[in-house]
Design a protein around this motif. Sequence first.
Motif, mmCIF file in Angstrom:
data_model
loop_
_atom_site.group_PDB
_atom_site.id
_atom_site.type_symbol
_atom_site.label_atom_id
_atom_site.label_comp_id
_atom_site.label_asym_id
_atom_site.label_seq_id
_atom_site.Cartn_x
_atom_site.Cartn_y
_atom_site.Cartn_z
ATOM 1 N N VAL A 150 0.863 -1.175 0.000
ATOM 2 C CA VAL A 150 0.000 0.000 0.000
ATOM 3 C C VAL A 150 0.901 1.228 0.000
ATOM 4 C CG1 VAL A 150 -1.717 1.313 1.313
ATOM 5 C CG2 VAL A 150 -1.847 -1.193 1.218
ATOM 6 N N ILE A 151 0.539 2.193 -0.836
ATOM 7 C CA ILE A 151 1.198 3.495 -0.827
ATOM 8 C C ILE A 151 0.128 4.492 -0.422
ATOM 9 C CG2 ILE A 151 2.390 5.254 -2.185
ATOM 10 C CD1 ILE A 151 3.481 2.961 -3.933
ATOM 11 N N SER A 152 0.377 5.204 0.675
ATOM 12 C CA SER A 152 -0.656 6.054 1.245
ATOM 13 C C SER A 152 -0.223 7.509 1.321
ATOM 14 C CB SER A 152 -1.010 5.543 2.649
ATOM 15 O OG SER A 152 -2.035 6.326 3.206
ATOM 16 N N TRP A 153 -1.208 8.374 1.144
ATOM 17 C CA TRP A 153 -1.017 9.806 1.294
ATOM 18 C C TRP A 153 -1.182 10.214 2.757
ATOM 19 C CZ3 TRP A 153 -0.734 13.407 -2.960
ATOM 20 C CH2 TRP A 153 -0.755 12.799 -4.224
ATOM 21 N N ILE A 154 -1.770 9.320 3.552
ATOM 22 C CA ILE A 154 -2.052 9.621 4.958
ATOM 23 C C ILE A 154 -1.474 8.510 5.830
ATOM 24 C CG2 ILE A 154 -4.148 10.951 4.478
ATOM 25 C CD1 ILE A 154 -5.779 8.397 5.119
ATOM 26 N N PRO A 155 -1.134 8.805 7.083
ATOM 27 C CA PRO A 155 -0.636 7.737 7.958
ATOM 28 C C PRO A 155 -1.772 6.765 8.301
ATOM 29 C CG PRO A 155 -0.413 9.923 8.990
ATOM 30 C CD PRO A 155 -1.124 10.111 7.702
ATOM 31 N N ILE A 156 -1.530 5.477 8.134
ATOM 32 C CA ILE A 156 -2.522 4.454 8.465
ATOM 33 C C ILE A 156 -1.805 3.255 9.064
ATOM 34 C CG2 ILE A 156 -4.235 5.161 6.733
ATOM 35 C CD1 ILE A 156 -3.218 2.948 4.906
ATOM 36 N N GLN A 157 -2.560 2.423 9.747
ATOM 37 C CA GLN A 157 -2.053 1.169 10.308
ATOM 38 C C GLN A 157 -2.685 0.030 9.526
ATOM 39 O OE1 GLN A 157 0.153 0.780 12.796
ATOM 40 N NE2 GLN A 157 0.362 2.965 13.180
ATOM 41 N N ILE A 158 -1.862 -0.792 8.869
ATOM 42 C CA ILE A 158 -2.379 -1.910 8.077
ATOM 43 C C ILE A 158 -1.440 -3.091 8.204
ATOM 44 C CG2 ILE A 158 -3.644 -0.501 6.399
ATOM 45 C CD1 ILE A 158 -1.181 -0.860 4.552
ATOM 46 N N LYS A 159 -1.902 -4.248 7.705
ATOM 47 C CA LYS A 159 -1.098 -5.469 7.787
ATOM 48 C C LYS A 159 -0.201 -5.675 6.565
ATOM 49 C CE LYS A 159 -4.802 -8.246 5.795
ATOM 50 N NZ LYS A 159 -5.678 -9.363 5.918
ATOM 51 N N PHE A 160 -0.333 -4.834 5.557
ATOM 52 C CA PHE A 160 0.457 -4.958 4.327
ATOM 53 C C PHE A 160 1.701 -4.084 4.405
ATOM 54 C CE2 PHE A 160 -4.095 -5.247 3.222
ATOM 55 C CZ PHE A 160 -4.133 -6.537 2.746
ATOM 56 N N PRO A 161 2.724 -4.384 3.576
ATOM 57 C CA PRO A 161 3.845 -3.443 3.492
ATOM 58 C C PRO A 161 3.305 -2.053 3.129
ATOM 59 C CG PRO A 161 4.397 -5.483 2.372
ATOM 60 C CD PRO A 161 2.935 -5.570 2.739
ATOM 61 N N LEU A 162 3.729 -1.047 3.873
ATOM 62 C CA LEU A 162 3.189 0.303 3.728
ATOM 63 C C LEU A 162 4.303 1.299 3.439
ATOM 64 C CD1 LEU A 162 0.866 2.428 4.097
ATOM 65 C CD2 LEU A 162 1.503 2.471 6.525
ATOM 66 N N PHE A 163 4.045 2.162 2.454
ATOM 67 C CA PHE A 163 4.948 3.258 2.118
ATOM 68 C C PHE A 163 4.119 4.531 2.059
ATOM 69 C CE2 PHE A 163 6.480 -0.590 0.095
ATOM 70 C CZ PHE A 163 7.793 -0.645 0.504
ATOM 71 N N LEU A 164 4.670 5.614 2.538
ATOM 72 C CA LEU A 164 4.013 6.903 2.356
ATOM 73 C C LEU A 164 4.355 7.423 0.970
ATOM 74 C CD1 LEU A 164 4.471 8.511 5.875
ATOM 75 C CD2 LEU A 164 2.427 7.442 4.900
ATOM 76 N N ILE A 165 3.463 8.219 0.414
ATOM 77 C CA ILE A 165 3.592 8.670 -0.976
ATOM 78 C C ILE A 165 4.924 9.385 -1.234
ATOM 79 C CG2 ILE A 165 2.426 10.897 -0.643
ATOM 80 C CD1 ILE A 165 1.895 8.553 -3.661
ATOM 81 N N ASN A 166 5.490 10.029 -0.224
ATOM 82 C CA ASN A 166 6.748 10.759 -0.429
ATOM 83 C C ASN A 166 7.983 9.872 -0.276
ATOM 84 O OD1 ASN A 166 6.560 10.436 2.313
ATOM 85 N ND2 ASN A 166 7.029 12.568 2.829
#
Length: 169
Positions: free
Chosen positions: A138-154
């Motif tokens: 997941v690539i997110s514009w906002i901080p979130i908590q998830i079970k998948f690898p997470l990257f912020l958009i920047n």
Amino acid sequence: MALEIRFPLLQVVGYQNSGKTTLVEKIVKKGTDLGYQIATIKHHGHQSSLQSLHQEKDSSRHFRAGASATIVEGGGSLQLEAKTSKWPLEKLIQLYAFFENDMIVIEGYKSAEYPKIVLIKREEDIELLNSLTNIVAVISWIPIQIKFPLFLINEEENYLNWIYSEVHQ
């Protein structure tokens, strides 16, 4: 005759204006810089015809005359136009099997079963994570908590490196 797909497929999905096209561009640029041949498929949710883009071409004249498909090849470029109610994603992938690709990046087609990177722009977009299958990151514009690898958009360098180390193997 089924063609063997010899390269990884990666979907980029999210709601409108979440950054899908920009992300696909970055993935293609990074892959090209690494020396890979990257092909793309984009799901265009709008009804439109490419015919208007090249109305004066001979192939369009063939198409308007009733040809079911036309292909124009020249200078290393290929353009295909075909009449069909819809091009299923699987047929488009099979078409790419004829080319020397190292990877196909698919923009859209949320319901397809290929590995997906999901773009989350707003809090209400998080529901996508419950309705989609085969999510790899997941690539997110906002901080979130998830079970998948997470990257912020920047974190562009991090997620592009991850894509080419984890997805393109």
